[in-house]
Design an enzyme around this catalytic site. Structure first.
Site, PDB file in Angstrom:
ATOM      1  N   CYS A  79      -6.474 -26.018  23.378  1.00 45.00           N
ATOM      2  CA  CYS A  79      -5.951 -24.752  23.986  1.00 45.00           C
ATOM      3  C   CYS A  79      -7.375 -23.916  24.521  1.00 45.00           C
ATOM      4  O   CYS A  79      -8.237 -23.657  23.738  1.00 45.00           O
ATOM      5  CB  CYS A  79      -5.061 -24.118  22.982  1.00 45.00           C
ATOM      6  SG  CYS A  79      -6.103 -23.708  21.147  1.00 45.00           S
ATOM      7  N   HIS A 115      25.951   1.094  29.663  1.00 40.57           N
ATOM      8  CA  HIS A 115      26.489   0.794  30.672  1.00 40.57           C
ATOM      9  C   HIS A 115      25.791   0.368  31.860  1.00 40.57           C
ATOM     10  O   HIS A 115      26.141  -0.574  32.493  1.00 40.57           O
ATOM     11  CB  HIS A 115      27.418   2.221  31.192  1.00 40.57           C
ATOM     12  CG  HIS A 115      28.173   1.899  32.581  1.00 40.57           C
ATOM     13  ND1 HIS A 115      27.244   2.593  33.915  1.00 40.57           N
ATOM     14  CD2 HIS A 115      29.151   1.425  33.054  1.00 40.57           C
ATOM     15  CE1 HIS A 115      28.155   2.237  34.924  1.00 40.57           C
ATOM     16  NE2 HIS A 115      29.431   1.417  34.409  1.00 40.57           N
TER      17      HIS A 115
END
Length: 805
Positions: free
Chosen positions: A755, A424
């Site tokens: 990279c 909830h």
């Protein structure tokens, strides 16, 4: 006589106005999807018309309207008083005789199909409930384990009154619904004996990012109320939809929740107030059950398949409740409603939050919302303390249920001890755009009332609460305004939890996925310690490994499952784009820090240029560990179907070493060229550049590692603080080697990218790479957008120069 009862077999989505969204959807499921093999429990609906008939036969319609007109709609100071008056009006109302007769007749008809035993779930379904633009989930009451006519009638009466719970009144006010336009239908459904099994929730997308190629499943032991209400921290699973359809291995991750409680039917001696309202009870879950997943892999795949079928039938993302019967061991779908958060959001808006600094961590849990908030902590025990929470404070409590809804909008963030990402608190946080950390065990004890804290949900699935109010920066990106350049732009990525979110940014895939992050943070054990677990000498380490891997009799399976699922998650996020996975590149000192690692590592004077990368893979001291890495990658490519994964070898010093590594990978099921497998090599040693054209005979692609290449070209330990001012990837010697590597790759038709940190730091360096014809540049996520702009600018300048000639 009016018809008030409609069996599920007579209902469809077109009956929404008659029986509410929940019941219309159950009818649709029962009639359209049961024939396709999905199990849905039978039942019937009491129409919304019955509700109006009750109001009119008891002459209370005008009284309700008059009472509601007195509501303070600004401060809601009299909300509790008005709610109580409305509930009393309905509580005293008598059900009309013809309605009672129809309910009893329907009950007896259903009971005749189950002569041995019939327990019912009695659930409210408002006529505006479960529409795509609003979720009424949890606003009204449900009653479980109803077993008689008397209990059923009493439960129905209570459901009608629950249309005016305080939270339901406030919700309708907040969302612009006229109270007297909303009616209540009731669903009466045969209960699945999940009190003896398990239950939970499925979403047909990732609940945090909206990534729609996965099914997210949560579950706990016993009745599903504990999962929905956030009473427990459930198991959490993610499965890849295309793999389900293709019959491939589909599980991307499995997170074992604590499942602290198990909700079952209550025996009379367990509950002194034994009424239709109190026929369930929570027991503490046994330790051995807490250590077990609530679903098998086969059951997970079945639920995922059903979720896909339901989503395709409804043609929209879905929020589904499931239950497993502990008697017949069958799975069932007990509810399905449209997902109400990501289905309404723009797919082009990307929000990124990043802390500028960090402080001491107080507690961690599961994050919701992807944002950051800071403020004073307010520890509350129940919604009755509503007045203690001031606007902008951070609510810290054990759990939230719908009774908290009227005050949740005041909170800058929500932190709960228990609950999962489908509880909830999580659902409300997403709907309101709030920050939440659920399942932060011990939060109400570790956080002090009034303490200044920062709640960060910006790190994958982990939510972190820090001491003090920290500064952060936020960025809003409209991806429609970003144009990708000709040079491929790829990610440097290590954390699978970030993959779904980052996939929404413009990109060409992942140029470097580091395995070290997963091994260090998820696996935590030295691969050789798992391969040789029975012979481990370190008893303490062995005990810790046993505790960590208790669910895996074969310890090697622990490694291959964890690693394949982590890589599979990233491969799924970016499929069909390339994901280049670098095989492990720990240094000996880093490997030694893993559980059981000290038995298998030597002490080196300079680990940076020691026993690392390719030299480990074929050595007696690590090849059994490398075999586990290779088996994991074989699973990813062959069993999970992610042929977009390419494999990269780091720190390969010589041609002979290249041959040995390629040969041993083939031996371990990763043969270059088989099923399109491409092997890459990191270009990070001067020998890789000098002999690049010969290395190309063994590899399909190169990736320049600018950090190590700079280190070894200039003879500078990159970790040396004294020499940091000289460590520069833009040094002329380094750039000369990079240019030579690119040229050699072009000569052999080998793909080449870069990279490393250098391209993220310098637009001039980016221009140099683009000018020399680099195929791709990989960036850390926080530098990607800047990198795209730098490459676009470089390409524009180069094109202008060409035009000028």
């Amino acid at each position: 006589m009016n018809q008030f009862i409609y069996p599920f077999k007579e209902l469809s989505l077109s009956d929404l106005g008659r029986v509410g969204g929940k019941n219309a959807s159950l009818g649709e499921l029962y009639n359209e999807l049961v024939p396709k093999g999905i199990n849905v429990p039978d039942g019937f609906a009491i129409s919304a018309e019955a509700y109006w008939d009750i109001l009119d036969s008891n002459n209370i319609r005008d009284k309700l309207k008059s009472t509601l007109s007195e509501l303070d709609t600004k401060g809601f100071k009299n909300l509790a008083e008005i709610g109580e008056k409305c509930r009393k009006l309905l509580g005293k109302a008598k059900l009309p005789t013809d309605l009672i007769n129809q309910i009893i007749e329907a009950y007896q008809s259903l009971k005749s199909n189950y002569p041995d035993s019939l327990q019912l779930a009695v659930r409210s379904s408002a006529t505006a409930e479960d529409l795509p633009e609003a979720s009424f989930a949890g606003q009204q009451e449900s009653y479980l384990n109803i077993v008689s006519e008397q209990e059923l009638l009493a439960a129905c009466n209570a459901c009608y009154a629950s249309l005016f719970t305080n939270r339901a009144i406030k919700y309708r006010e907040d969302n612009g619904f006229n109270h007297m336009d909303v009616a209540l239908s009731i669903g009466v459904q045969k209960m699945v004996r999940s009190d003896l099994g398990s239950a939970g929730v499925c979403f047909s997308l990732d609940t945090e990012t909206g990534f729609d190629k996965v099914v997210n499943i949560t579950g706990a032991w016993g009745l599903g109320e504990n999962v929905v209400k956030g009473t427990v921290s459930p198991d959490d699973f993610c499965l890849y939809k295309p793999a389900i359809k293709a019959g491939k291995k589909a599980i991307l991750f499995k997170h074992l929740g604590q499942k602290e409680k198990t909700m079952t039917y209550a025996a009379k001696d367990e509950n002194k107030k034994f009424t239709y309202k109190t026929k369930t009870i929570n027991h503490k879950t046994a330790k051995e059950k807490q250590k077990q997943y609530v679903l098998t892999d086969t059951e997970l795949e079945t639920l995922a398949k059903w979720t896909i079928q339901i989503e395709e039938h409804y043609q929209k993302p879905m929020d589904i409740e499931w239950a497993k019967d502990g008697i017949n061991q069958q799975l069932y779908i007990v509810q399905a409603r449209p997902e109400t958060v990501h289905s309404l959001r723009s797919k082009f808006q990307f929000f990124d939050y990043k802390l500028k600094s960090k402080s001491k961590i107080i507690v961690e849990g599961r994050n919701v919302g992807g944002k950051i908030a800071a403020g004073k902590a307010k520890i509350l025990q129940s919604p009755a303390e509503i007045d203690k929470l001031n606007e902008g404070e951070i609510l810290v409590t054990n759990l939230t249920n719908p009774d908290w809804d009227p005050i949740l909008k005041r909170a800058a963030a929500i932190v709960t001890n228990t609950g999962g990402r489908t509880s909830h608190a999580a659902i409300v946080a997403r709907e309101t755009g709030a920050v939440a950390v659920v399942g932060a065990h011990g939060a109400t004890e570790l956080i002090k009332d009034g303490q200044e804290i920062t709640v960060s949900c910006a790190d994958g699935k982990k939510g972190t609460i820090y001491e003090g109010k920290l500064d952060w920066e936020s960025t809003e990106i409209d991806t429609r305004e970003i144009k990708l350049p000709q040079t491929e732009v790829m990610f440097i990525l290590a954390d699978p939890d970030q993959a779904f979110k980052l996939s929404f940014l413009p990109n060409n895939g992942v140029g470097l996925m580091r395995l070290e992050f997963v091994i260090n943070n998820s696996i935590k054990v030295h691969p050789m310690a798992l391969a040789h677990f029975k012979n481990l000498k370190d008893k303490k380490a062995k005990a810790e490994i046993e505790e960590l891997t208790f669910a895996y009799p074969n310890k090697e399976d622990y490694f291959t499952e964890k690693l394949s699922q982590a890589v599979g998650t990233i491969a799924a996020a970016f499929y069909p784009k390339d994901v280049i996975v670098r095989m492990s590149d720990f240094k000996t000192n880093e490997y030694a820090n893993l559980l059981g690692g000290k038995e298998f590592e030597t002490e080196e004077q300079n680990p940076m240029i020691g026993w690392r990368g390719a030299s480990r893979y074929y050595s007696e001291g690590y090849k059994d560990g490398f075999k586990l890495e290779c088996e994991s990658m074989r699973i990813v490519r062959e069993e999970m179907g992610f042929t977009n994964v390419k494999l990269m070898i780091p720190f390969c010093r010589t041609l002979d070493e290249a041959k040995k590594v390629v040969d041993i990978m083939a031996k371990y099921g990763l043969k270059r060229g088989a099923n399109g497998l491409e092997l890459y090599m990191m270009v990070e040693i001067p020998s890789n550049v000098i002999l690049a054209e010969k290395f190309a005979e063994y590899f399909d692609g190169f990736s320049i590692g600018s950090n190590d290449l700079t280190q070894l070209t200039l003879g500078i330990d990159r970790d040396s603080e004294a020499l940091q001012s000289m460590f520069d990837a833009e040094n002329e010697a380094v750039k000369k080697l990079i240019k030579e590597a690119i040229t050699s790759a072009k000569n052999t038709g080998t793909k080449i990218g870069l990279c490393g940190q250098a391209a993220s730091d310098s637009s001039d360096f980016t221009y140099f790479l683009v000018k020399n014809g680099i195929d791709s540049i990989s960036f850390n996520p926080d530098a990607l957008i800047k990198g795209i702009k730098s490459i676009n600018h470089a390409e524009s300048m180069i094109n202008q120069q060409i035009d000028a000639i």
